[in-house]
Write a protein that holds these residues in place. Structure first.
Motif, short mmCIF file in Angstrom:
data_model
loop_
_atom_site.label_atom_id
_atom_site.label_comp_id
_atom_site.label_asym_id
_atom_site.label_seq_id
_atom_site.Cartn_x
_atom_site.Cartn_y
_atom_site.Cartn_z
N GLY A 35 31.03 -10.72 -10.92
CA GLY A 35 32.21 -10.87 -10.10
C GLY A 35 33.11 -9.65 -10.20
O GLY A 35 32.96 -8.82 -11.11
N SER A 36 34.04 -9.54 -9.30
CA SER A 36 34.94 -8.39 -9.26
C SER A 36 36.24 -8.67 -10.00
O SER A 36 37.09 -7.80 -10.09
N GLY A 37 36.38 -9.85 -10.58
CA GLY A 37 37.60 -10.14 -11.32
C GLY A 37 37.45 -11.45 -12.05
O GLY A 37 36.37 -11.98 -12.17
N GLY A 38 38.55 -11.97 -12.58
CA GLY A 38 38.51 -13.27 -13.24
C GLY A 38 38.17 -13.22 -14.71
O GLY A 38 37.99 -14.25 -15.32
N GLY A 39 38.06 -12.04 -15.26
CA GLY A 39 37.89 -11.92 -16.70
C GLY A 39 36.48 -11.70 -17.18
O GLY A 39 36.28 -11.26 -18.30
N SER A 40 35.46 -12.00 -16.38
CA SER A 40 34.09 -11.78 -16.84
C SER A 40 33.50 -10.61 -16.09
O SER A 40 33.38 -10.64 -14.87
N TYR A 41 33.16 -9.58 -16.84
CA TYR A 41 32.60 -8.39 -16.22
C TYR A 41 31.16 -8.18 -16.64
O TYR A 41 30.66 -7.07 -16.59
N ILE A 42 30.51 -9.25 -17.07
CA ILE A 42 29.14 -9.16 -17.56
C ILE A 42 28.18 -9.49 -16.42
O ILE A 42 28.29 -10.55 -15.81
N PRO A 43 27.25 -8.60 -16.12
CA PRO A 43 26.29 -8.90 -15.05
C PRO A 43 25.26 -9.93 -15.49
O PRO A 43 24.87 -9.97 -16.65
N THR A 44 24.85 -10.76 -14.52
CA THR A 44 23.75 -11.69 -14.72
C THR A 44 22.52 -11.13 -14.01
O THR A 44 22.61 -10.73 -12.85
N PHE A 45 21.40 -11.11 -14.73
CA PHE A 45 20.18 -10.53 -14.19
C PHE A 45 19.23 -11.60 -13.67
O PHE A 45 19.17 -12.71 -14.20
N GLY A 46 18.45 -11.22 -12.66
CA GLY A 46 17.35 -12.06 -12.22
C GLY A 46 16.17 -11.95 -13.17
O GLY A 46 16.20 -11.20 -14.15
N ARG A 47 15.12 -12.71 -12.86
CA ARG A 47 13.92 -12.72 -13.72
C ARG A 47 13.05 -11.50 -13.53
O ARG A 47 12.13 -11.26 -14.31
N GLY A 48 13.32 -10.75 -12.46
CA GLY A 48 12.54 -9.55 -12.21
C GLY A 48 11.41 -9.77 -11.22
O GLY A 48 10.86 -10.87 -11.10
N THR A 49 11.07 -8.72 -10.50
CA THR A 49 9.94 -8.71 -9.56
C THR A 49 9.05 -7.53 -9.89
O THR A 49 9.53 -6.39 -9.99
N SER A 50 7.78 -7.82 -10.09
CA SER A 50 6.82 -6.76 -10.38
C SER A 50 6.34 -6.16 -9.07
O SER A 50 5.76 -6.86 -8.23
N LEU A 51 6.59 -4.88 -8.89
CA LEU A 51 6.14 -4.16 -7.70
C LEU A 51 4.86 -3.41 -8.02
O LEU A 51 4.83 -2.62 -8.98
N ILE A 52 3.81 -3.67 -7.24
CA ILE A 52 2.54 -2.97 -7.43
C ILE A 52 2.24 -2.22 -6.14
O ILE A 52 2.13 -2.84 -5.07
N VAL A 53 2.14 -0.91 -6.25
CA VAL A 53 1.82 -0.06 -5.10
C VAL A 53 0.38 0.40 -5.24
O VAL A 53 0.04 1.09 -6.21
N HIS A 54 -0.44 0.04 -4.28
CA HIS A 54 -1.87 0.36 -4.32
C HIS A 54 -2.15 1.69 -3.65
O HIS A 54 -1.60 1.96 -2.57
N PRO A 55 -3.01 2.51 -4.24
CA PRO A 55 -3.33 3.82 -3.62
C PRO A 55 -4.01 3.66 -2.26
O PRO A 55 -4.70 2.66 -2.03
N ALA A 109 0.84 -1.20 0.00
CA ALA A 109 0.00 0.00 0.00
C ALA A 109 0.88 1.25 0.00
O ALA A 109 1.97 1.27 0.58
N GLU A 110 0.39 2.27 -0.67
CA GLU A 110 1.12 3.54 -0.72
C GLU A 110 1.38 4.04 0.69
O GLU A 110 0.51 4.00 1.55
N GLY A 111 2.61 4.49 0.93
CA GLY A 111 2.98 4.99 2.25
C GLY A 111 3.62 3.95 3.13
O GLY A 111 4.30 4.28 4.12
#
Lengths: 115, 111
Positions: free
Chosen positions: A95-115, A14-16
């Protein structure tokens, strides 16, 4: 391999009221952690990141996130939600080193804020 | 200061066709990464370009190729389009390995 889990597909608040969007991660070495927000039919907008230092990171639009190394978590928080915060939120890790600087993303979370 | 820009905004193609998507990075950024975001999913990394060379590649077939120009702008090319290639294609720019900033995306629909 690095991975991100966002255990909730949807969070309703809820909002607030305070909001929390959860994120846990797995990565070799020290993590770099990010939160992005995506509004409908738009690209991802950077909110905040953790690299090192204080475990509580403050970002844009009143959002903050708490890094917890022992629980491998990086939950997104806001003390008082707004209807305009309704959007899709993505957590990412790399990671902070080791040659791969590509971020891996999660599937996402939908946030719904009700008035 | 312009952010990351992408063109076109929307694109409709038929199976078997080829498509080229374009990206201009944020001012001061030298690295461009491309992602595919299917409906209801997080962005999946396609490849990254730095100094006009592909520096890293995700798990995408060779039908996906790219290019980076001397002014750091970039193109993503997809050949022999499949229905499953329908997605939002996101370009992100960064200064080397620093934080990535995303463009608005190109919505590709394959019929």
């Amino acid at each position: 391999a690095q991975s991100v889990a966002q255990p909730e597909d949807q969070v309703n608040v809820a909002e607030g009221n305070p909001l929390t969007v959860k994120c846990t991660y797995s990565v070799s070495g020290n993590p770099y952690l990010f939160w992005y927000v995506q509004y409908p039919n738009r690209g991802l907008q950077f909110l905040l990141k953790y690299i090192t230092g204080d475990n509580l990171v403050k970002g844009s639009y009143g959002f903050e996130a708490e890094f917890n190394k022992s629980q491998t978590s990086f939950h997104l928080k806001k003390p008082s939600a707004l209807v305009s915060d309704s959007a899709l939120y993505f957590c990412a890790v790399r990671g902070s080193g080791g040659g791969s600087y590509i971020p891996t993303f999660g599937r996402g979370t939908s946030l719904i804020v009700h008035p | 200061d312009a952010g990351v820009t992408q063109s076109p905004t929307h694109l409709i193609k038929t199976r078997g066709q080829q498509v080229t998507l374009r990206c201009s990075p944020k001012s001061g950024h030298d690295t461009v990464s491309w992602y595919q975001q299917a409906l209801g999913q997080g962005p999946q990394f396609i490849f990254q370009y730095y100094e006009e060379e592909e520096r890293q590649r995700g798990n995408f077939p060779d039908r996906f190729s790219g290019h980076q120009f001397p002014n750091y702008s970039s193109e993503l090319n997809v050949n022999a389009l499949l229905l499953g290639d329908s997605a939002l294609y996101l370009c992100a720019s960064s200064l080397m390995v620093d934080t990535q900033y995303f463009g608005p995306g190109t919505r590709l629909t394959v019929l």
